[in-house]
Design an enzyme around this catalytic site. Sequence first.
Site: not given
Ligand code: GUN
Length: 286
Positions: A53, A97, A120
Site C-alpha cells: 500500500k 490494517q 477502506d
Molecule cells: N486486511 C486484509 N484486507 C484488508 C483491507 O482491505 N483493509 C484493511 N484495513 N485490512 C485488511
Amino acid sequence: MAELIDGKKISQDLKDEVKDKVASLKEHHGIDVTLAVILVGNDPASTVYVGNKKKACEYTGIISKSYELPEETSEKELLELIDDLNRDKTVDGILVQLPLPKHIDEDKIIRAISPDKDVDGFHPESVGRLSIGVRGFVSCTPAGVIELLKRSGVNLDGANAVVVGRSNIVGKPMGILLLRENATVTICHSHTKNLKEICKNADVLVVAIGQPKYIDASYVKEGATVIDVGIHRIDGTKKLCGDVDFESVEPVAGKITPVPGGVGPMTIAGLMNNCYQAAVMKHDLV
Ligand code: GUN
C-alpha cells in the site's frame, strides 16, 4: 478457452489514472493527498500488504504517513491515535490494517475512524451510504471487481449475477454494487441449498468463500464470467490458488480472472482511488 481478465494491467491503468488526478490536484489547487497507514504488531502477511500500500502511494504521488505500533499497543492508545488523525487537517484517509491483535475490538476501531476519512469503506456509515445509493467510500475489493468487469466489457445490466460468500468486506457490498449496475443478484453462503444449480445459472459468478479450488467446472455455465476473489498458498509450495479451480473452469468460462494477477492488484488500486476521492470531498471539489 476463456479470455483472461488481466487485473495487473487494469489495476496499473487505474493507478496511472489516480496518479494523473493526484498530480492535477496539486498543480491546479495546490492540494496534497495524504493517507495515514496504521499497522499494529508484526503479522507477516499484514506487513507485506502495508508495504504494498505504501509503495502504491509512492507511485501515485499520495503521501503516506506510517504508524507501526507494537503488538502490546492498547485499544485506548490506538483510539487516541485515530482521534488525533481524525482531527489532523493534513490527513485525508486513515487505514488500520486488519486483523488487529486479539485484545483490540476491531469493530470499535472501525467505528472510531471518521466516515470522511474511511478509505477502506468499512465504517457502518459508509456501508449504509452504499446500501441506499448515496455517495461514499466503497470497500476496495468489491469496487475493484466492478472495475474489472466494466473494463473487460462484461454487460451487467439485466445479467444474472451470483456472489458466493456474504462477508461484510466482500460478499455483501459486492451484491449491492452489482445491484447498482442493474444485475439480478443472488448472494449464496454456507447454508445455501442447491449451490451448484444456482451458480450454474450465473452469467457473472463472483466467488469469495475462502476455500481453495472450491468451484469447479460443474458449477459454471458455458461462457459465464468468473471472478475469483480467493487467494491461498498451495500447501508446501510457493504457488498460489484461488477459490476457483482454474484448470477445471477455464475451458468452460467465457472470461475468468487468474490468481494471482486478477482481483488482488485491484484492491490497492481501489484504495488509491478512495484516497484521491477523500481529498476531493474534503475540499468540496466534487
Ligand atoms: N486486511 C486484509 N484486507 C484488508 C483491507 O482491505 N483493509 C484493511 N484495513 N485490512 C485488511
